[in-house]
Scaffold this active site. Structure first.
Site, PDB file in Angstrom:
ATOM      1  N   HIS A   1      -7.595  -4.501   9.963  1.00 51.53           N
ATOM      2  CA  HIS A   1      -7.242  -4.233   8.562  1.00 51.53           C
ATOM      3  C   HIS A   1      -5.939  -4.937   8.174  1.00 51.53           C
ATOM      4  O   HIS A   1      -5.048  -5.123   9.009  1.00 51.53           O
ATOM      5  CB  HIS A   1      -7.198  -2.731   8.253  1.00 51.53           C
ATOM      6  CG  HIS A   1      -6.070  -1.958   8.834  1.00 51.53           C
ATOM      7  ND1 HIS A   1      -6.230  -0.796   9.545  1.00 51.53           N
ATOM      8  CD2 HIS A   1      -4.721  -2.167   8.794  1.00 51.53           C
ATOM      9  CE1 HIS A   1      -5.048  -0.336   9.913  1.00 51.53           C
ATOM     10  NE2 HIS A   1      -4.117  -1.153   9.476  1.00 51.53           N
TER      11      HIS A   1
ATOM     12  N   ASP B   1      -8.149  -2.649  14.037  1.00 50.38           N
ATOM     13  CA  ASP B   1      -9.513  -2.955  13.579  1.00 50.38           C
ATOM     14  C   ASP B   1      -9.525  -4.176  12.651  1.00 50.38           C
ATOM     15  O   ASP B   1     -10.535  -4.482  12.032  1.00 50.38           O
ATOM     16  CB  ASP B   1     -10.124  -1.740  12.873  1.00 50.38           C
ATOM     17  CG  ASP B   1      -9.289  -1.269  11.678  1.00 50.38           C
ATOM     18  OD1 ASP B   1      -8.243  -1.905  11.370  1.00 50.38           O
ATOM     19  OD2 ASP B   1      -9.680  -0.274  11.047  1.00 50.38           O
TER      20      ASP B   1
ATOM     21  N   ASP C   1       0.811  -1.217   0.000  1.00 49.22           N
ATOM     22  CA  ASP C   1       0.000   0.000   0.000  1.00 49.22           C
ATOM     23  C   ASP C   1       0.845   1.269   0.000  1.00 49.22           C
ATOM     24  O   ASP C   1       2.059   1.220   0.170  1.00 49.22           O
ATOM     25  CB  ASP C   1      -0.969  -0.001   1.199  1.00 49.22           C
ATOM     26  CG  ASP C   1      -0.314  -0.474   2.507  1.00 49.22           C
ATOM     27  OD1 ASP C   1       0.929  -0.514   2.570  1.00 49.22           O
ATOM     28  OD2 ASP C   1      -1.061  -0.788   3.439  1.00 49.22           O
TER      29      ASP C   1
ATOM     30  N   GLU D   1      -9.927  -1.806   5.168  1.00 48.84           N
ATOM     31  CA  GLU D   1     -10.583  -1.524   6.442  1.00 48.84           C
ATOM     32  C   GLU D   1     -11.855  -2.365   6.567  1.00 48.84           C
ATOM     33  O   GLU D   1     -12.382  -2.857   5.562  1.00 48.84           O
ATOM     34  CB  GLU D   1     -10.965  -0.036   6.493  1.00 48.84           C
ATOM     35  CG  GLU D   1      -9.804   0.921   6.276  1.00 48.84           C
ATOM     36  CD  GLU D   1      -9.000   1.179   7.548  1.00 48.84           C
ATOM     37  OE1 GLU D   1      -9.194   0.456   8.556  1.00 48.84           O
ATOM     38  OE2 GLU D   1      -8.183   2.111   7.531  1.00 48.84           O
TER      39      GLU D   1
END
Ligand code: F6R
Length: 245
Positions: A141, A139, A70, A146
């Site tokens: 991810h 979370d 990313d 996400e």
């Protein structure tokens, strides 16, 4: 039944060593292999270990290729907080890999969709990823995928959740400087890797490690999809394993 190979190490340094053993085996078996790489704090002990091992002649990166997960949207590769810069500083500048053989999504792409589609084609042209390294967000991810109501398939643009921007603001002067969007490989891109290696360290990752690998598979916990990949190794330190019985 647990669907991933789970290894519990003493501390982050040992996580880095065990992960480096896996990388070393893959690179030695296939000198021009394709490494899927991640940024963040978690892989740093691994990257330090890989640098040392090349110096010691145990591994050679001269033919290795890599594709990063990313990149922040809007940051150029020479911005100190860009993921391209992170990779140069923490790994590429210290090993023999040819920079031309390393790809990171282009944060400054004018046509985001075209860049994302081209990124997928580049990975395909490399022959696919041999080992995809992952960290995990609080979370759940992976990359910047996400929690949401579906699993995004290919490389795409994402709006960043506040929890993720908050977690990453430690690297910027203030939260306002943290980009609001990023480009990330999709869940399908990650799942296409021949092997996945997820690392998690620290007590703050214990809850999400438990949810991801001992809970239901759901796009609300993106990492949980890894339970469906046939070749996943998860290496956690004792703190991150503290909620697993
Ligand atoms: C980084 C990435 C992220 C991180 C995750 C954990 O390229 O894709 O998913 O792996 O945010 O970050 P750290 O390791 O800093 O806790």
């Amino acid at each position: 039944m647990l669907h991933v190979n789970l290894i519990i190490a003493k501390d982050p340094a040992e996580v880095g060593k065990l992960a480096a053993d896996i990388f070393q085996d893959i690179v030695n078996a296939k000198p021009d292999c394709v490494l899927g790489l991640a940024t963040g704090s978690t892989p740093l002990p691994l990257y330090r270990e890989l640098i040392e091992r090349e110096k010691a002649g145990k591994i050679n990166f001269s033919q290795v290729r890599s594709a990063n997960l990313d990149e922040y949207k809007g940051l150029s590769g020479d911005h100190p907080q860009s993921y391209r810069y992170f990779m140069q500083e923490n790994l590429f500048n210290h090993i023999s890999i040819d920079p031309a053989n390393t790809i990171v999504p282009d944060g400054l792409a004018e046509d985001a969709d075209a860049m994302c589609a081209a990124y997928e084609r580049k990975i395909e042209a490399m022959g696919g990823v041999d080992i995809q390294l992952l960290g995990i967000g609080h979370d759940g991810h992976i990359g910047f995928n996400e929690p949401c109501d579906h699993f995004p398939v290919t490389t795409h643009e994402v709006e960043l959740e506040e929890i993720t921007r908050e977690a990453n603001k430690r690297f910027f002067n203030s939260i306002d400087e943290v980009p609001t969007a990023a480009y990330t490989m999709g869940i399908g891109t990650v799942m296409a890797a021949r092997k996945v290696l997820l690392l998690a360290t620290g007590k703050d990752k214990a809850e999400i490690v438990k949810q991801s690998f001992f809970g239901p598979v759901t796009p609300m916990v993106p990492a949980s999809i890894l339970q469906f990949h046939g070749n996943v190794t998860v290496i956690v330190d004792e703190a991150a394993a503290s909620l697993i019985k």
